[in-house]
Design a protein around this motif. Structure first.
Motif, PDB file in Angstrom:
ATOM      1  N   THR A 410       0.805  -1.389  -0.336  1.00 12.62           N
ATOM      2  CA  THR A 410       0.314   0.145  -0.429  1.00 12.62           C
ATOM      3  C   THR A 410       0.490   1.637   0.206  1.00 12.62           C
ATOM      4  O   THR A 410       1.840   1.228   0.469  1.00 12.62           O
ATOM      5  CB  THR A 410      -0.800   0.060   1.362  1.00 12.62           C
ATOM      6  OG1 THR A 410      -0.130   0.269   2.823  1.00 12.62           O
ATOM      7  CG2 THR A 410      -1.744  -1.378   1.402  1.00 12.62           C
ATOM      8  N   ALA A 411       0.467   2.297  -0.225  1.00  9.78           N
ATOM      9  CA  ALA A 411       1.177   3.720  -0.261  1.00  9.78           C
ATOM     10  C   ALA A 411       1.559   4.191   0.698  1.00  9.78           C
ATOM     11  O   ALA A 411       2.388   4.763   0.568  1.00  9.78           O
ATOM     12  CB  ALA A 411       0.473   4.598  -1.083  1.00  9.78           C
ATOM     13  N   ARG A 412       0.782   3.784   2.075  1.00 13.25           N
ATOM     14  CA  ARG A 412       1.177   4.534   3.616  1.00 13.25           C
ATOM     15  C   ARG A 412       2.002   3.376   3.496  1.00 13.25           C
ATOM     16  O   ARG A 412       3.057   4.481   4.440  1.00 13.25           O
ATOM     17  CB  ARG A 412      -0.077   4.399   3.894  1.00 13.25           C
ATOM     18  CG  ARG A 412      -0.085   3.078   4.661  1.00 13.25           C
ATOM     19  CD  ARG A 412      -1.445   2.857   6.352  1.00 13.25           C
ATOM     20  NE  ARG A 412      -2.900   3.056   5.439  1.00 13.25           N
ATOM     21  CZ  ARG A 412      -3.685   3.608   6.496  1.00 13.25           C
ATOM     22  NH1 ARG A 412      -3.561   3.034   7.833  1.00 13.25           N
ATOM     23  NH2 ARG A 412      -4.541   3.464   6.157  1.00 13.25           N
ATOM     24  N   GLN A 413       2.936   2.008   3.059  1.00 12.41           N
ATOM     25  CA  GLN A 413       4.058   1.954   3.073  1.00 12.41           C
ATOM     26  C   GLN A 413       5.626   2.114   2.758  1.00 12.41           C
ATOM     27  O   GLN A 413       6.551   1.862   2.972  1.00 12.41           O
ATOM     28  CB  GLN A 413       3.662   0.430   3.436  1.00 12.41           C
ATOM     29  CG  GLN A 413       2.767  -0.556   4.252  1.00 12.41           C
ATOM     30  CD  GLN A 413       2.939  -1.856   3.611  1.00 12.41           C
ATOM     31  OE1 GLN A 413       1.486  -2.270   2.716  1.00 12.41           O
ATOM     32  NE2 GLN A 413       3.057  -2.744   4.021  1.00 12.41           N
ATOM     33  N   ARG A 414       5.034   2.630   1.751  1.00 16.07           N
ATOM     34  CA  ARG A 414       6.160   3.395   1.039  1.00 16.07           C
ATOM     35  C   ARG A 414       7.374   3.988   1.618  1.00 16.07           C
ATOM     36  O   ARG A 414       8.533   3.477   1.228  1.00 16.07           O
ATOM     37  CB  ARG A 414       5.498   4.333  -0.595  1.00 16.07           C
ATOM     38  CG  ARG A 414       6.334   4.018  -1.823  1.00 16.07           C
ATOM     39  CD  ARG A 414       6.159   4.624  -2.782  1.00 16.07           C
ATOM     40  NE  ARG A 414       7.046   4.183  -4.117  1.00 16.07           N
ATOM     41  CZ  ARG A 414       7.428   3.758  -4.491  1.00 16.07           C
ATOM     42  NH1 ARG A 414       6.571   2.890  -4.722  1.00 16.07           N
ATOM     43  NH2 ARG A 414       8.286   3.218  -5.472  1.00 16.07           N
ATOM     44  N   GLY A 415       6.821   5.061   2.576  1.00 20.85           N
ATOM     45  CA  GLY A 415       7.903   5.661   3.048  1.00 20.85           C
ATOM     46  C   GLY A 415       8.229   5.276   3.829  1.00 20.85           C
ATOM     47  O   GLY A 415       9.332   5.856   4.817  1.00 20.85           O
ATOM     48  N   ARG A 416       8.078   4.444   4.566  1.00 16.60           N
ATOM     49  CA  ARG A 416       8.468   3.175   5.366  1.00 16.60           C
ATOM     50  C   ARG A 416      10.047   3.853   6.452  1.00 16.60           C
ATOM     51  O   ARG A 416      10.721   3.201   7.035  1.00 16.60           O
ATOM     52  CB  ARG A 416       7.707   2.268   6.037  1.00 16.60           C
ATOM     53  CG  ARG A 416       6.068   2.462   6.499  1.00 16.60           C
ATOM     54  CD  ARG A 416       6.035   1.860   7.750  1.00 16.60           C
ATOM     55  NE  ARG A 416       4.232   2.199   8.469  1.00 16.60           N
ATOM     56  CZ  ARG A 416       3.081   1.435   7.670  1.00 16.60           C
ATOM     57  NH1 ARG A 416       3.443   0.116   7.497  1.00 16.60           N
ATOM     58  NH2 ARG A 416       2.687   1.889   7.755  1.00 16.60           N
ATOM     59  N   TRP A 417      10.753   2.836   5.001  1.00 16.12           N
ATOM     60  CA  TRP A 417      12.476   2.644   4.825  1.00 16.12           C
ATOM     61  C   TRP A 417      12.542   3.670   5.685  1.00 16.12           C
ATOM     62  O   TRP A 417      14.323   3.283   6.403  1.00 16.12           O
ATOM     63  CB  TRP A 417      12.753   2.634   3.759  1.00 16.12           C
ATOM     64  CG  TRP A 417      12.661   4.325   2.876  1.00 16.12           C
ATOM     65  CD1 TRP A 417      11.575   4.750   2.018  1.00 16.12           C
ATOM     66  CD2 TRP A 417      13.275   5.048   2.330  1.00 16.12           C
ATOM     67  NE1 TRP A 417      12.068   5.632   1.751  1.00 16.12           N
ATOM     68  CE2 TRP A 417      12.876   5.948   2.017  1.00 16.12           C
ATOM     69  CE3 TRP A 417      14.895   5.351   3.663  1.00 16.12           C
ATOM     70  CZ2 TRP A 417      13.818   6.837   2.374  1.00 16.12           C
ATOM     71  CZ3 TRP A 417      15.519   5.902   2.991  1.00 16.12           C
ATOM     72  CH2 TRP A 417      15.206   7.552   2.473  1.00 16.12           C
ATOM     73  N   ALA A 418      12.203   5.046   5.388  1.00 17.80           N
ATOM     74  CA  ALA A 418      12.900   5.905   6.283  1.00 17.80           C
ATOM     75  C   ALA A 418      12.682   6.552   7.714  1.00 17.80           C
ATOM     76  O   ALA A 418      13.462   6.987   8.544  1.00 17.80           O
ATOM     77  CB  ALA A 418      12.535   7.401   5.739  1.00 17.80           C
ATOM     78  N   GLU A 423      14.873   4.936  15.200  1.00 13.62           N
ATOM     79  CA  GLU A 423      15.200   6.205  15.278  1.00 13.62           C
ATOM     80  C   GLU A 423      14.463   7.180  15.650  1.00 13.62           C
ATOM     81  O   GLU A 423      13.008   6.856  15.786  1.00 13.62           O
ATOM     82  CB  GLU A 423      15.377   6.498  14.047  1.00 13.62           C
ATOM     83  CG  GLU A 423      16.972   5.220  12.899  1.00 13.62           C
ATOM     84  CD  GLU A 423      17.972   6.199  13.415  1.00 13.62           C
ATOM     85  OE1 GLU A 423      17.627   7.529  13.764  1.00 13.62           O
ATOM     86  OE2 GLU A 423      19.080   5.864  13.396  1.00 13.62           O
ATOM     87  N   GLU A 424      14.679   7.724  15.973  1.00 15.23           N
ATOM     88  CA  GLU A 424      13.341   9.410  16.534  1.00 15.23           C
ATOM     89  C   GLU A 424      12.734   9.600  15.720  1.00 15.23           C
ATOM     90  O   GLU A 424      11.895   9.560  16.297  1.00 15.23           O
ATOM     91  CB  GLU A 424      13.880  10.111  18.059  1.00 15.23           C
ATOM     92  CG  GLU A 424      14.115   9.183  19.214  1.00 15.23           C
ATOM     93  CD  GLU A 424      14.907   9.499  20.270  1.00 15.23           C
ATOM     94  OE1 GLU A 424      15.111  11.165  20.035  1.00 15.23           O
ATOM     95  OE2 GLU A 424      15.586   9.498  21.447  1.00 15.23           O
ATOM     96  N   GLU A 425      13.239  10.062  14.545  1.00 12.43           N
ATOM     97  CA  GLU A 425      13.005  10.619  14.029  1.00 12.43           C
ATOM     98  C   GLU A 425      13.343  10.592  12.401  1.00 12.43           C
ATOM     99  O   GLU A 425      14.541   9.389  11.987  1.00 12.43           O
ATOM    100  CB  GLU A 425      13.233  12.284  13.460  1.00 12.43           C
ATOM    101  CG  GLU A 425      14.795  12.232  13.330  1.00 12.43           C
ATOM    102  CD  GLU A 425      15.468  14.269  13.603  1.00 12.43           C
ATOM    103  OE1 GLU A 425      14.885  14.608  12.736  1.00 12.43           O
ATOM    104  OE2 GLU A 425      15.980  14.281  14.613  1.00 12.43           O
ATOM    105  N   PRO A 426      12.346  10.933  11.676  1.00 15.92           N
ATOM    106  CA  PRO A 426      12.931   9.936  10.012  1.00 15.92           C
ATOM    107  C   PRO A 426      13.882   9.925   9.579  1.00 15.92           C
ATOM    108  O   PRO A 426      14.691  11.575  10.353  1.00 15.92           O
ATOM    109  CB  PRO A 426      11.720  10.540   8.891  1.00 15.92           C
ATOM    110  CG  PRO A 426      10.691  11.178  10.032  1.00 15.92           C
ATOM    111  CD  PRO A 426      11.592  11.512  11.537  1.00 15.92           C
ATOM    112  N   LEU A 427      14.965   9.197   9.086  1.00 19.09           N
ATOM    113  CA  LEU A 427      15.959   9.538   8.510  1.00 19.09           C
ATOM    114  C   LEU A 427      15.973  10.775   7.057  1.00 19.09           C
ATOM    115  O   LEU A 427      17.354  10.934   6.780  1.00 19.09           O
ATOM    116  CB  LEU A 427      17.153   8.480   7.683  1.00 19.09           C
ATOM    117  CG  LEU A 427      17.350   6.804   8.528  1.00 19.09           C
ATOM    118  CD1 LEU A 427      17.418   5.924   7.394  1.00 19.09           C
ATOM    119  CD2 LEU A 427      17.959   7.458   9.759  1.00 19.09           C
ATOM    120  N   LEU A 428      15.226  10.673   6.735  1.00 18.34           N
ATOM    121  CA  LEU A 428      14.811  11.930   5.439  1.00 18.34           C
ATOM    122  C   LEU A 428      13.962  12.695   5.594  1.00 18.34           C
ATOM    123  O   LEU A 428      12.612  11.365   6.099  1.00 18.34           O
ATOM    124  CB  LEU A 428      15.197  11.054   4.296  1.00 18.34           C
ATOM    125  CG  LEU A 428      16.054  11.570   3.029  1.00 18.34           C
ATOM    126  CD1 LEU A 428      16.891  12.670   3.718  1.00 18.34           C
ATOM    127  CD2 LEU A 428      15.566  10.529   1.974  1.00 18.34           C
TER     128      LEU A 428
END
Lengths: 685, 260, 316
Positions: A410-418, A423-428
């Motif tokens: 699903t689209a909502r899984q797309r940015g999960r790699w970051a 990790e407290e905040e997203p890598l990117l």
């Protein structure tokens, strides 16, 4: 001074004056040649349009370098060297041959002075030697390259016939010249060794010399005209078509695929799509088929052929030519399409078409710039249009359509790699519409969703953060680049995906795009025509290292590293240096090159949809590549493409080399050397 | 020959975390992607192949609303001659019995020579519509066909029966055949293929058009509540390094007589 | 007392489970309908229920939904049982909905539970391949029909007193529109996984045909047979005779090692006799782990060779 007139122009043959006989021969041969050529051109005229007259300056340059310069021949030292000899001989001797034709009309026409006589005599000797060597190779050595696993007939006979004809021309001319020397009472000496040898063999009788002189002359001239007529009947058509074929070659980057039509820009309003019969090919693609000499360099470099799949690129050319000659016969009417075997499916098998990874090794190897990728894509387009997509590809293709990625995530899984655990905040950050960043990281589907590849994206993101690069990604608004969808022939799906990505890109501000996937880079550059620069992460990392924004420490290990050039980074986009500069920036890193590196790199199996593609093969391409790395003495293979990473890591497992050799992405290696390695990535060593 | 093929649009839930909505009777559909029911795609392919081989008129039918039209477009792109969207406010809440009633009414004219349905649907998994249709139309039924050969007026069908066995049966047409996956290889439908049939008119037929009395369309089974399957039980998940996990597994296999 | 008709192929698990399902509804009288059973089989069935009706076998001597529907429809019309029960499976798909339509009864399919509420039939059934369950209720009717998932009810024990055995009538005026031609012959060299004590089952997770060698090699080390899920057969990687599931074989091993098997109910439906079930799967959320006794979450390409090595070590 000779006592008799020795020019053949002065001697009747079969009661005919020489000029008349020559004129008759010329007429007959010319008529036959033009008749055959008309048939060959008839097919080209019936073919689809293909604009190949633009940029004449660049075309001339290619003609000079690849055509006259024979630039691609030296890749094979012996065969290439022989060809250069024969080709140069041909250029020099064609002057002589024309001279001899003229000699029948005007005595002395063939006399271009002693310097030319000497050089052409030496050239004839070399050509004879080259022909003999080539014949030995064909008859005795029989290099594997000449015997295609999929060939149903051998072209060795034709090759030998042509070598025989060339030799006949050389010998006939030598006899003509040698007897001329004898008749004039001259000696050629070392300046004309071949003619002198012939003169020596013929002896001193004037009658014999004159007979030999006339025989040599007429055999030469008749053979020359016969040769001309034989050319368009077989594979030696290339003698005539190779130079035009190079002139008309594709000037666009090899990574750009041709549009479905040059006439109609709107895909949806096309009557039919792709290539289903001979005439659907562009005329230049048919000229390719006329030009193929069955030298086998393409298949020799083809990873699919090496892996034992049904594909052998040269067979595509040979089968196309056989079909062209059969359907447009020299005598009789054109065979209507309905009465021919199906071009796609019968003449050229579906398995062949689905085996191609579009790596481009064949095109890079071809001495006469024959194109394969565009043909394969065009034939796939037809298969897809007719619903003949392999079953294993239907699910990923449907998932691309429905969810924008081949995995059905699903689209909502797309940015999960970051957002890795811990990790407290997203890598990117994911950029919302309207937001800006200096660099936009386009991940593409595999990197976004595959757990192994997510680690490469994370390593790259950490490097960007460490270097202080202001970067972001598209988050859930990104969809698959469609690079493979397009190359699998699903143009409509590609266009739909491109539209979504273009919209997402247009809503955000950024100066440059970067991607870790060379396929995505190729798509954004050549398929999307993005106006802003599209970089590969190897380029950006090398730039950051050169600017001192990233600094590397020596690695603790003492292993040997080899860089594997991804096809779409190297061959298709010419980027060989940046990854090597990055490796060089790591102090003390010991590197080796594989034999097949840079533009000869060996594809490890293809990306994206190829992961779902099941092609029958004897060996996996990745395993072959891994062996090449081991042979080079590498203990770590560094690559710069997500699919190379997957294919080679699979090969490590399937060939039981775990612990022996490691596969890394450039970003992972750089992160290690920069002291940014994640625990997961570090344990990989 | 008139062939009717019944199709249905189903959600793909394979990559979705299932959430039940507030009503408790339906699922959150935000992340769903929809497509033709897999079994129905085989049924459409079978119908189109029969048409290509023998000549037939193939009509695709679905019961639903405008969103469901997409599966009819797909059926048309695969080669069906025409499609009918059976849609009406009074069809809302149709169970498989009501669905079968509506489909049967749509087959009144012309009468079918062959009715093809997917054996089950991926979402509901009831496997009822084909059998109901056979009962309502008074036609013979074969379920779970894995091969289908049609000749003038009859069909030879290979089908799966209980116990992992397959039987061959001869059917006198007209008949209803429900289709198992693997019967054929459904053709791919490209985006262009779908667009090519975008202009084909798909008639929408309601209860009145079909001569159905809304009073007859009361569902016989109602869904009262959805709930997640119980979590209880489940495997003991081994932990530790790969080596430790595998050693423990070998131990357990041995204890249970797995090392013969 | 409510009359419940179970339609069964003969004595066995299916009949015992359906009897248990019927008796779960309270005080009921169970009649078993069977086609072409011999005396012994009928007597065995009579040990489970109050009455056995032996209908004549269909022409060809095999199960035939068309014949069964023709025989049962008038019988049901005459006897008006409250509920007709069948085991959910291939034969039920061939008969149950047809029979429900002919007898005009509401039908519940593939029930994990059945029950009564206000005199109406209710049930619990899986949706979306088992990811969610539904509580469903039939509307009020004179009688109902349901199919029950195999294994949903533990087999009932035989009662002390035997029920009566009667003959059912052949369908009258039956003109066959469907004729049995023959069973599809088994392919030569087929293995019989139903007799194996240990099975190594492989599913989609194996990814590629050539990777099956990993499984074959492991099975050899274990002394087991290789079994598989339906997708593996659909791809033509293994013979149909190795498929376990509702559309494949029913097996009763002691140990079942499922590798790269997601654990759909269609697959698990072919697994009987509660074997020790071990699973290796990459996906911790795979349904196989809900059914398994023990599991390892991990990459089978790492774990399987290691497992084989350890087994061979242990055996010396």
């Amino acid at each position: 001074m000779p006592a008799i007139e020795i020019s053949p122009a002065a001697h009747r043959i079969l009661q005919l004056p020489a000029s008349l006989l020559q004129a008759l021969l010329l007429l007959a041969a010319g008529a036959a040649f033009l008749w055959i050529l008309r048939r060959r051109l008839q097919l080209l005229r019936a073919a689809s349009p293909q604009p190949r007259l633009d940029r004449p300056g660049r075309r001339l340059l290619r003609l000079l370098v690849i055509g006259f310069g024979q630039a691609r021949q030296p890749r094979y030292r012996l065969a290439g060297g022989l060809h250069i000899l024969i080709f140069a001989g041909f250029l020099i001797l064609s002057v002589r041959s024309l001279g001899l034709i003229g000699e029948a009309f005007a005595p002395g026409f063939a006399d271009f002075g002693p310097a030319y006589a000497a050089s052409k005599d030496w050239v004839e000797l070399l050509v004879l030697a080259a022909c003999a060597t080539a014949a030995c190779r064909r008859l005795l050595l029989r290099p594997a390259r000449y015997h295609d696993r999929h060939a149903t007939e051998s072209h060795a006979r034709e090759a030998l016939l042509i070598l025989g004809l060339i030799s006949t021309l050389m010998v006939a001319d030598a006899v003509y010249d040698g007897s001329g020397l004898g008749l004039r009472g001259e000696t050629g000496g070392w300046r004309e060794p071949l003619a002198t040898l012939a003169a020596g063999l013929l002896g001193g009788s004037e009658t014999t010399l004159l007979r030999a002189h006339l025989a040599g002359f007429w055999v030469h001239n008749a053979t020359l005209l016969l040769f001309l007529c034989l050319l368009p009947l077989g594979k030696h058509f290339h003698v005539l078509t190779a130079l035009p074929n190079v002139f008309f070659s594709k000037l666009e980057p090899s990574g750009a695929v041709k549009p479905p039509s040059y006439r109609e820009a709107d895909f949806d309003s096309l009557e039919s799509v792709g290539v289903g019969r001979l005439e659907d090919f562009g005329w230049k693609h048919l000229l390719d088929a006329y030009t193929c000499t069955d030298c086998g360099r393409c298949s020799d470099h083809c990873p699919a052929y090496a892996a034992g799949t049904p594909l052998s690129p040269r067979m595509i050319s040979l089968k196309m030519r056989a079909a062209a000659y059969a359907h447009y016969p020299v005598f009789g009417p054109v065979v209507p399409p309905a009465e021919r075997p199906a071009l796609v499916g019968e003449t050229i098998g579906e398995g062949e078409l689905w085996s191609c990874t579009t790596c481009g090794a064949c095109e890079e190897a071809c001495p006469v710039t024959i194109e394969y990728i565009d043909k394969v894509v065009d034939m796939r387009r037809r298969l897809v249009d007719e619903g003949r997509l392999p079953a294993t590809l239907q699910k990923p293709m449907a998932a691309l359509e429905k969810r924008g990625n081949p995995f059905g995530k699903t689209a909502r899984q797309r940015g999960r790699w970051a957002e890795p655990d811990g990790e407290e905040e997203p890598l990117l950050p994911a950029l919302d519409p309207g937001e800006a960043a200096d660099v936009l990281f386009f991940t593409d589907s595999a990197v976004a969703f595959d757990p192994r590849l997510q680690r490469t994206a994370a390593a790259f993101a950490r490097l960007l953060r460490a270097a202080g690069v202001e970067a972001g990604h598209l988050g859930r608004d990104e969809v698959d680049s469609g690079h493979e969808a397009r190359r699998f022939g699903e143009e409509g799906l590609f266009l739909a995906l491109r539209e979504q990505n273009r919209a997402a890109l247009a809503e955000r501000r950024f100066a440059r795009v970067v991607t870790t996937d060379p396929h995505a880079m190729n798509a954004l550059r050549h398929d999307y025509g993005l106006e802003r620069p599209v970089l590969h992460h190897s380029q950006l990392l090398a730039e950051l290292a050169a600017d001192g924004r990233l600094s590397f420490s020596p690695l603790a290990d003492r292993r040997t590293y080899a860089f594997h050039d991804p096809c779409y980074l190297g061959r298709h986009n010419g980027q060989y240096e940046a990854p090597r500069r990055l490796l060089a920036a790591i102090p003390g890193l010991r590197t080796v090159e594989m034999e097949r590196c840079r533009n000869r790199s060996f594809c490890c199996g293809g990306g994206s949809l190829y992961l779902f593609n099941e092609v029958e093969c004897e060996r996996r391409m990745g395993e072959i590549r891994l062996e090449q790395a081991v042979a080079a003495g590498a203990q770590v293979v560094v690559t710069a493409c997500p699919f190379c990473l997957i294919n080679l890591e699979d090969a490590v497992k399937t060939s039981g080399r775990e612990g022996e050799i490691e596969i890394l992405d450039l970003a992972e290696l750089a992160a290690r050397a920069a002291g940014l390695a994640t625990p997961a990535a570090a344990s990989g060593g | 020959m008139d062939i009717y093929v019944c199709v249905r649009r189903v959600p793909d839930t394979s990559e979705v975390e299932i959430e039940i909505d507030r009503s408790g009777r339906a699922l959150e559909e935000d992340d769903f992607s929809w497509d033709i029911n897999e079994w129905d795609a085989y049924a459409v392919e079978a119908a189109v192949q029969l048409k290509e081989r023998l000549g037939a008129r193939v009509t695709a039918l679905t019961v639903g609303d405008e969103d469901d039209e997409e599966v009819l477009r797909r059926a048309l792109a695969m080669g069906c001659d025409q499609a009918r969207l059976l849609s009406d406010d009074v069809f809302a809440g149709a169970d498989s019995w009501v669905t079968a009633r509506i489909l049967a009414a749509a087959m009144a004219e012309p009468r079918p020579d062959l009715v093809l349905c997917g054996a089950v649907s991926a979402d509901q998994g009831r496997g009822q519509v084909g059998g109901f249709l056979a009962g309502l139309l008074d036609l013979p039924l074969v379920a779970l066909a894995t091969d289908l050969q049609v000749e003038e007026g009859s069909a030879r069908v290979r089908h799966e029966v209980s116990g992992g066995v397959e039987h061959l049966v001869d059917l006198r047409l007209p008949a209803v055949v429900t289709v198992q996956t693997g019967l054929n290889e459904p053709r791919y439908v490209s985006i262009r293929g779908i667009r090519k049939v975008a202009g084909v008119e798909i008639p929408v037929l309601g209860a009145a058009d079909l001569g159905l009395d809304p009073a007859e369309l009361q569902p016989r089974v109602v869904t009262e509540e959805l709930f997640p399957p119980p979590q209880g039980g489940g495997a003991e998940i081994l932990t530790g390094s790969g080596e430790e996990q595998v050693e423990r597994l070998v131990e357990l296999l041995h204890e249970h007589g797995g090392l013969v | 007392m409510r009359e419940i008709l179970i339609v069964v192929p003969g004595p066995g698990d299916e009949a015992a489970e359906l009897t248990a399902a019927a008796r779960s509804l309270g005080e009921v009288r169970v009649t078993a309908a069977v086609f072409g059973a011999d005396e012994e089989a009928a007597a065995d069935l009579a040990g489970l229920c109050e009455r056995v009706v032996v209908f004549p076998a269909a022409p060809g001597g095999v199960f035939d939904g068309e014949w069964a529907a023709a025989a049962l429809t008038p019988w049901i019309a005459a006897e008006q049982p409250f509920l007709v029960l069948l085991a959910h499976g291939n034969d039920a798909l061939d008969l149950a909905p047809l029979l429900a339509a002919r007898t005009d009864r509401p039908m519940l399919s593939d029930c994990l539970e059945i029950g009564l509420r206000d005199g109406r039939l209710v049930g619990v059934r899986p949706l979306h391949g088992g990811k969610v369950r539904a509580r469903v209720a039939a509307v009020e009717a004179a009688g109902y029909l349901a199919t029950v998932r195999p294994g949903a009810y533990p087999a009932a024990a035989a009662a002390a007193a035997a029920g009566q055995v009667v003959e059912g009538p052949a369908p009258t005026g039956f003109s066959p529109r469907r004729e049995f031609v023959g069973a599809v012959a088994a392919e030569a060299g087929e293995v019989d996984i139903t007799q194996a004590e240990v099975l190594v089952a492989v599913g989609r997770g194996i990814e590629e045909e050539e990777n099956l060698d990993l499984i074959r090699s492991l099975a050899e080390a274990l002394g087991a047979e290789v079994a598989c899920t339906r997708p593996i057969v659909d791809k033509g990687w293994l013979e149909k005779s190795r498929q376990v599931g509702t559309s494949g074989r029913t097996v009763k091993p002691k140990v079942y090692l499922a590798i790269g098997v997601s654990g759909s109910f269609q697959h698990l439906g072919g697994l009987k006799g509660s074997p020790f079930l071990a699973a290796i799967n990459q996906d911790p959320a795979a349904p196989i782990f809900a059914a398994a006794d023990v599991g390892i979450v991990g990459d089978l390409f790492d774990l399987v060779p290691l497992l084989e090595e350890k087994i061979r070590e242990r055996r010396g």
